[in-house]
Every structure is written in structure tokens, then in C-alpha cells.
Design an enzyme around this catalytic site. Sequence first.
Site, PDB file in Angstrom:
ATOM      1  N   ASN A   1       3.951   0.256   0.836  1.00 16.57           N
ATOM      2  CA  ASN A   1       5.292   0.030   1.373  1.00 16.57           C
ATOM      3  C   ASN A   1       6.215   1.207   1.079  1.00 16.57           C
ATOM      4  OD1 ASN A   1       4.245  -2.479   2.060  1.00 16.57           O
ATOM      5  ND2 ASN A   1       5.028  -3.448   0.207  1.00 16.57           N
ATOM      6  N   VAL A   2       7.209   1.376   1.933  1.00 20.47           N
ATOM      7  CA  VAL A   2       8.158   2.490   1.786  1.00 20.47           C
ATOM      8  C   VAL A   2       9.550   1.973   1.437  1.00 20.47           C
ATOM      9  CG1 VAL A   2       6.837   3.917   3.394  1.00 20.47           C
ATOM     10  CG2 VAL A   2       8.728   2.533   4.275  1.00 20.47           C
TER      11      VAL A   2
ATOM     12  N   HIS B   1       2.301   5.754   0.957  1.00 18.49           N
ATOM     13  CA  HIS B   1       2.780   6.238   2.254  1.00 18.49           C
ATOM     14  C   HIS B   1       4.181   6.829   2.180  1.00 18.49           C
ATOM     15  CE1 HIS B   1      -0.275   3.203   4.039  1.00 18.49           C
ATOM     16  NE2 HIS B   1      -0.837   4.374   3.804  1.00 18.49           N
TER      17      HIS B   1
ATOM     18  N   CYS C   1      12.706  18.272   4.970  1.00 21.62           N
ATOM     19  CA  CYS C   1      12.543  19.224   6.061  1.00 21.62           C
ATOM     20  C   CYS C   1      11.060  19.448   6.309  1.00 21.62           C
ATOM     21  CB  CYS C   1      13.228  20.550   5.716  1.00 21.62           C
ATOM     22  SG  CYS C   1      13.000  21.827   6.982  1.00 21.62           S
TER      23      CYS C   1
ATOM     24  N   CYS D   1      18.014  21.127   9.351  1.00 22.95           N
ATOM     25  CA  CYS D   1      17.947  21.489   7.936  1.00 22.95           C
ATOM     26  C   CYS D   1      18.995  22.558   7.639  1.00 22.95           C
ATOM     27  CB  CYS D   1      16.547  22.017   7.605  1.00 22.95           C
ATOM     28  SG  CYS D   1      16.413  22.696   5.929  1.00 22.95           S
TER      29      CYS D   1
ATOM     30  N   SER E   1      -3.661  -6.421   4.666  1.00 22.07           N
ATOM     31  CA  SER E   1      -4.858  -6.699   5.467  1.00 22.07           C
ATOM     32  C   SER E   1      -5.904  -5.613   5.273  1.00 22.07           C
ATOM     33  CB  SER E   1      -4.482  -6.779   6.948  1.00 22.07           C
ATOM     34  OG  SER E   1      -4.002  -5.519   7.400  1.00 22.07           O
TER      35      SER E   1
ATOM     36  N   ASN F   1      -3.894 -12.739  -0.134  1.00 21.01           N
ATOM     37  CA  ASN F   1      -3.316 -12.382   1.162  1.00 21.01           C
ATOM     38  C   ASN F   1      -3.406 -13.578   2.097  1.00 21.01           C
ATOM     39  OD1 ASN F   1      -2.279 -10.176   2.979  1.00 21.01           O
ATOM     40  ND2 ASN F   1      -4.066 -10.793   4.182  1.00 21.01           N
ATOM     41  N   ILE F   2      -2.378 -13.764   2.903  1.00 25.52           N
ATOM     42  CA  ILE F   2      -2.447 -14.797   3.940  1.00 25.52           C
ATOM     43  C   ILE F   2      -3.378 -14.280   5.039  1.00 25.52           C
ATOM     44  CG2 ILE F   2      -1.158 -16.084   5.685  1.00 25.52           C
ATOM     45  CD1 ILE F   2       1.322 -15.778   3.914  1.00 25.52           C
TER      46      ILE F   2
ATOM     47  N   CYS G   1       1.726 -14.575  -1.555  1.00 24.64           N
ATOM     48  CA  CYS G   1       1.798 -13.972  -2.902  1.00 24.64           C
ATOM     49  C   CYS G   1       2.876 -14.638  -3.752  1.00 24.64           C
ATOM     50  CB  CYS G   1       2.057 -12.477  -2.792  1.00 24.64           C
ATOM     51  SG  CYS G   1       0.678 -11.555  -2.076  1.00 24.64           S
TER      52      CYS G   1
END
EC number: 2.3.1.-
Length: 303
Positions: A129-130, A146, A154, A205, A247, A271-272, A289
Site C-alpha cells: 500500500n502507498v 510500491h 522528479c 521540477c 490477493s 484474506n477475504i 483482517c
Amino acid sequence: MRLGGVLRCRSVIKQQYVPQHKPALDDDIKRLEDFLLSRPNILVLTGAGISTESGIPDYRSAGVGLYARTNHKPIQHSEFLKSAGVRKRYWARNFVGWPNFSATQPNATHHALARFERELRIQAVVTQNVDRLHSKAGTKNIVELHGSGYVVKCLDCDYRIERHEFQNILTSMNPAFKDAPDMIRPDGDVEIPAEYIENFQIPACPHCDGNLKPEIVFFGDCVPRDRLEAIAKMVYTSDGLLVLGSSLLVFSGYRIVLQTKDLKLPVAIVNIGETRADHLADIKISAKCGDVLPKLFDYRATT
């Protein structure tokens, strides 16, 4: 509306992105607790499924994911690089959605993992996740597989800027977007008229005049090698892997499971629904979870 009604409304909004699921079984919770008790150096891998309970939709969940609810598709790295129009559309949507996204708070699963870290029950968290929700919950040892939506960089030099500061720059350059909150649909997606996107201004930039992008690994891009090597070392020094809310269809996450099994270490998955690695799991719990993690180790004061 009274406070109770407001809180119930917020809860409903958050849960609209959680797919249908069955209640967690006490026996499954006990199995996972025993698994963690016997392996105090577990590496944890988390995916979008843990953030849906905070109100951030994932892509793939049946009926409630972005693929099911909208025609919005994830940005492709090559398209972002090649097309000024794609960059403009991406940043316009990101600008409108940022206040809601950045205000999102961690849920009981994030807080449970932070507690496990404090109690020395896990080695570290690798997240796909971000959203920085693990950091907000207090977890310290995190690898953002990620990248993060909270940093802008930049593409041509080392310039970086915090996303909150970048939002202020975008706001000053795009006064026509003062009605931006009205562009957010009830389902959380963003609806922006074409003329707004055409006129949206993005700064270059300030150091080299290059293009700016969030420090996120877009689809089609590669995870930096040093990050992959750091995760591989974590797997090697761990005594197993716990996968939460993923997943594992994206190979960068699935690779971590394969590395774990290559070392003949156990894997547990919560996990679902099905995952790409169900056939490799030593424990698989099909549940939300938030119905499992906060109940581990007899901890009652969650939420």
C-alpha cells in the site's frame, strides 16, 4: 445529526469497500495466534485489503473494488512517461482526491500490527500500500514495496517534495479548482469535467525542469533493486511470513511468498476470498483482517 449518527454514517462509508465475507471462526483465530507465538520473527506482508476498512477501495474485490464500481483503470508507467495528457489527467484526479486520501486514518488491523511490533511479536511489515496508514498507526520497521503517495519526485534528478507541500503549489496554480470537493462522487471516485483537466497546471521540477510524479511504483514499472534486496534479507532472517489482505496477483507480492517457501519457511494468509498463493499456504483464513488481528493475544481494547 447527533454524534452517534455521524459515527455510524462514517462506519458505513468505510465498510462500503469491504467485500462480502463470513465471520472469523474462533478456531482460526486460535490457530493464527499459535502460529505467531511459535514464530516471533515473522515478516508481515500487507495489501489493499487491510485498507478497505479505512475507506480506501482496492482494485479487485468483487462488487466493491474500483474495477467493479467504475471505469477507472490504474495508471500505466509507460503512459505517464510518454503522454503530457495522461500526466495532466492523473495529477488533476490526484489533486482532487488528495484531501480525502491523506485524511484517512488507520483501522484496527493497522493498530494491531503496531502493537505486535512493540511487543516484539513480528520482525517488520512490508506493505504493498502507498497510504502510509502503517506509519500513522505507529509501526516503525516498514518497507513500502510500491513506494508512497506522500512524496513527489522528479523523473530526471534527485528533487523530492512532500505531497502536502506539493498540494499547496497545485492549489495556487489552479484557482479554478476551488470547487474541487464537489467533484468527488458519493462512492469516493472523482468526476472531473474535461475542460478542467485541459486547463490543469502542473509545475515542472524547479531544479531541472523535468516531470514530477508521486514516488509510487506504477503498473508496468519495476520495484527498485535495493528495495527488493532489503526484503529478500528480511525473508532470509525471518521464521515465516504472514500475508494480510492481499490477493497476491501482483508478482512483486507473490515473489515474497515464493522466497519464503524456497527457504522452507511457513506462510499464513488472512484474506477475504482466494489468493494466488493459497496452494502454498500452511494456514489460510478466509476472513476480514479486522475480525482476526485485533483479537489475537487476548487484547480487548481495540477500536
